[in-house]
Design a protein around this motif. Structure first.
Motif, mmCIF file in Angstrom:
data_model
loop_
_atom_site.group_PDB
_atom_site.id
_atom_site.type_symbol
_atom_site.label_atom_id
_atom_site.label_comp_id
_atom_site.label_asym_id
_atom_site.label_seq_id
_atom_site.Cartn_x
_atom_site.Cartn_y
_atom_site.Cartn_z
ATOM 1 N N SER A 41 0.757 -0.857 0.062
ATOM 2 C CA SER A 41 0.385 -0.128 -0.223
ATOM 3 C C SER A 41 0.600 0.943 -0.392
ATOM 4 O O SER A 41 1.343 1.423 1.124
ATOM 5 C CB SER A 41 -0.872 0.122 1.367
ATOM 6 N N GLU A 42 0.290 2.086 -0.909
ATOM 7 C CA GLU A 42 1.178 3.426 -0.897
ATOM 8 C C GLU A 42 0.718 4.670 0.288
ATOM 9 O O GLU A 42 -0.409 4.172 -0.455
ATOM 10 C CB GLU A 42 1.025 4.130 -3.010
ATOM 11 N N PRO A 43 2.215 5.222 0.921
ATOM 12 C CA PRO A 43 1.545 6.434 1.300
ATOM 13 C C PRO A 43 0.419 7.191 0.619
ATOM 14 O O PRO A 43 1.105 7.677 -0.519
ATOM 15 C CB PRO A 43 2.932 6.981 1.808
ATOM 16 N N PHE A 44 -0.669 8.117 1.756
ATOM 17 C CA PHE A 44 -0.911 9.302 0.635
ATOM 18 C C PHE A 44 -1.198 9.999 1.326
ATOM 19 O O PHE A 44 -0.959 10.320 2.687
ATOM 20 C CB PHE A 44 -2.613 8.765 0.262
ATOM 21 N N GLU A 45 -2.073 11.746 0.987
ATOM 22 C CA GLU A 45 -2.577 12.776 2.086
ATOM 23 C C GLU A 45 -4.006 12.523 2.162
ATOM 24 O O GLU A 45 -4.418 12.743 0.865
ATOM 25 C CB GLU A 45 -2.090 14.252 2.053
ATOM 26 N N ILE A 46 -4.612 12.991 2.879
ATOM 27 C CA ILE A 46 -6.087 13.778 3.022
ATOM 28 C C ILE A 46 -5.827 14.849 2.931
ATOM 29 O O ILE A 46 -4.814 15.786 3.723
ATOM 30 C CB ILE A 46 -6.626 12.957 3.866
ATOM 31 N N PRO A 47 -6.088 15.705 2.052
ATOM 32 C CA PRO A 47 -6.062 17.287 1.371
ATOM 33 C C PRO A 47 -6.108 18.186 2.910
ATOM 34 O O PRO A 47 -5.796 18.601 3.001
ATOM 35 C CB PRO A 47 -6.885 16.857 0.006
ATOM 36 N N SER A 48 -6.703 17.796 3.357
ATOM 37 C CA SER A 48 -7.569 18.232 5.129
ATOM 38 C C SER A 48 -8.110 18.087 5.690
ATOM 39 O O SER A 48 -8.601 17.088 5.089
ATOM 40 C CB SER A 48 -8.279 20.086 4.204
ATOM 41 N N LEU A 49 -8.129 17.981 6.744
ATOM 42 C CA LEU A 49 -8.623 18.019 7.991
ATOM 43 C C LEU A 49 -9.692 19.249 8.671
ATOM 44 O O LEU A 49 -8.869 20.342 8.469
ATOM 45 C CB LEU A 49 -8.020 17.690 8.872
ATOM 46 N N THR A 50 -10.972 18.653 9.102
ATOM 47 C CA THR A 50 -11.860 19.906 9.597
ATOM 48 C C THR A 50 -12.218 19.133 10.864
ATOM 49 O O THR A 50 -11.988 18.069 10.732
ATOM 50 C CB THR A 50 -12.922 20.574 8.896
ATOM 51 N N LEU A 51 -13.296 20.332 11.748
ATOM 52 C CA LEU A 51 -14.044 19.637 12.545
ATOM 53 C C LEU A 51 -15.277 19.748 12.158
ATOM 54 O O LEU A 51 -15.462 20.651 11.887
ATOM 55 C CB LEU A 51 -13.464 20.736 13.937
ATOM 56 N N GLY A 52 -15.476 17.680 12.446
ATOM 57 C CA GLY A 52 -16.846 18.411 12.251
ATOM 58 C C GLY A 52 -17.863 17.782 13.428
ATOM 59 O O GLY A 52 -17.675 17.151 14.520
ATOM 60 N N GLN A 53 -19.695 17.005 13.404
ATOM 61 C CA GLN A 53 -20.134 17.205 14.135
ATOM 62 C C GLN A 53 -21.215 16.731 13.567
ATOM 63 O O GLN A 53 -21.625 16.482 12.511
ATOM 64 C CB GLN A 53 -20.562 18.501 14.738
#
Length: 235
Positions: free
Chosen positions: A88-100
């Protein structure tokens, strides 16, 4: 004993340390961390709000907790984890946010990620042969009669309702938050995790968590780096 395949950052990552401080527990060290001082919250209230995610440790579920199938061994599971991580190749989640998500808060992707969806789906498929069938009690806990058809079929076929098209990546930060306290909790979380919001999240490893007995805290058993670095993974 139950096993689970989770995403979590490395043990010395700044996000891991921030989450351990918020949850008052580090799943890598299997030890309590002093409860943070958060303006507007007592130690008791904060401890109650974080009790459920504290037990599981900071993570995002990929393959939900499962007992090992009778014809499988932990050694075989670890070998499969080695192999899968290396492929499995590493990757990025483009951005994080605070979710409810309903009554609780979590870190979630700011936008859909095809790489994340593929990785999560393949993790579910690859490790399915290691999962023992759910007991009637485990199925009942999910209230299958209340689930939409797709989620009920996922529960029956894969042991967890929220896989494939129903998968939603989330790193849980609270249990149920009373409605009147949600604005204050949101503000506290935005401050605690300000350094990580609207920024990419690297997915560079796959973690095997274990629950020694039902109801006990989950701990990190193995963290395997993805790709070629997987051969150097530390246990």
């Amino acid at each position: 004993m139950r096993y689970a395949l989770y995403f979590t950052p490395p043990k010395d990552d700044a996000l891991t340390l921030a989450a351990a401080a918020w949850l008052s527990r580090d799943a890598f060290l299997d030890g309590r961390v002093p409860t943070p001082e958060v303006p507007g919250f007592t130690t008791e209230e904060l401890g109650t709000l974080t009790a459920e995610p504290r037990r599981y440790g900071f993570h995002a579920t990929l393959k939900a907790p499962f007992e090992l199938a009778p014809d499988r061994t932990e050694t075989e599971l670890l070998a499969a984890l080695d192999e899968f991580s290396a492929e499995s190749e590493p990757f990025e989640i483009p951005s994080l946010t605070l979710g409810q998500l309903g009554p609780f808060f979590a870190l979630v992707p700011g936008a859909p990620s095809d790489a994340l969806s593929r990785f999560a789906a393949e993790t579910v498929r690859r490790f399915e042969p290691f999962r023992a069938a759910l007991s009637a009690e485990d199925i009942a806990r999910r209230n299958p009669e209340m689930l939409p058809t797709a989620q009920r079929e996922n529960l029956e076929n894969w042991g967890y309702p929220y896989v494939f098209d129903e998968f939603r990546f989330h790193m849980t930060l609270t249990g149920t938050v009373p409605e009147e306290r949600r604005p204050a909790v949101r503000a506290a979380l935005e401050e605690a995790f300000a350094g990580f919001l609207e920024k990419p999240l690297p997915v560079t490893a796959l973690a095997l968590f274990i629950e020694p007995k039902r109801g006990s805290p989950f701990t990190v058993h193995s963290l395997m780096p993805l790709g070629d670095a997987a051969t150097e993974g530390d246990r």
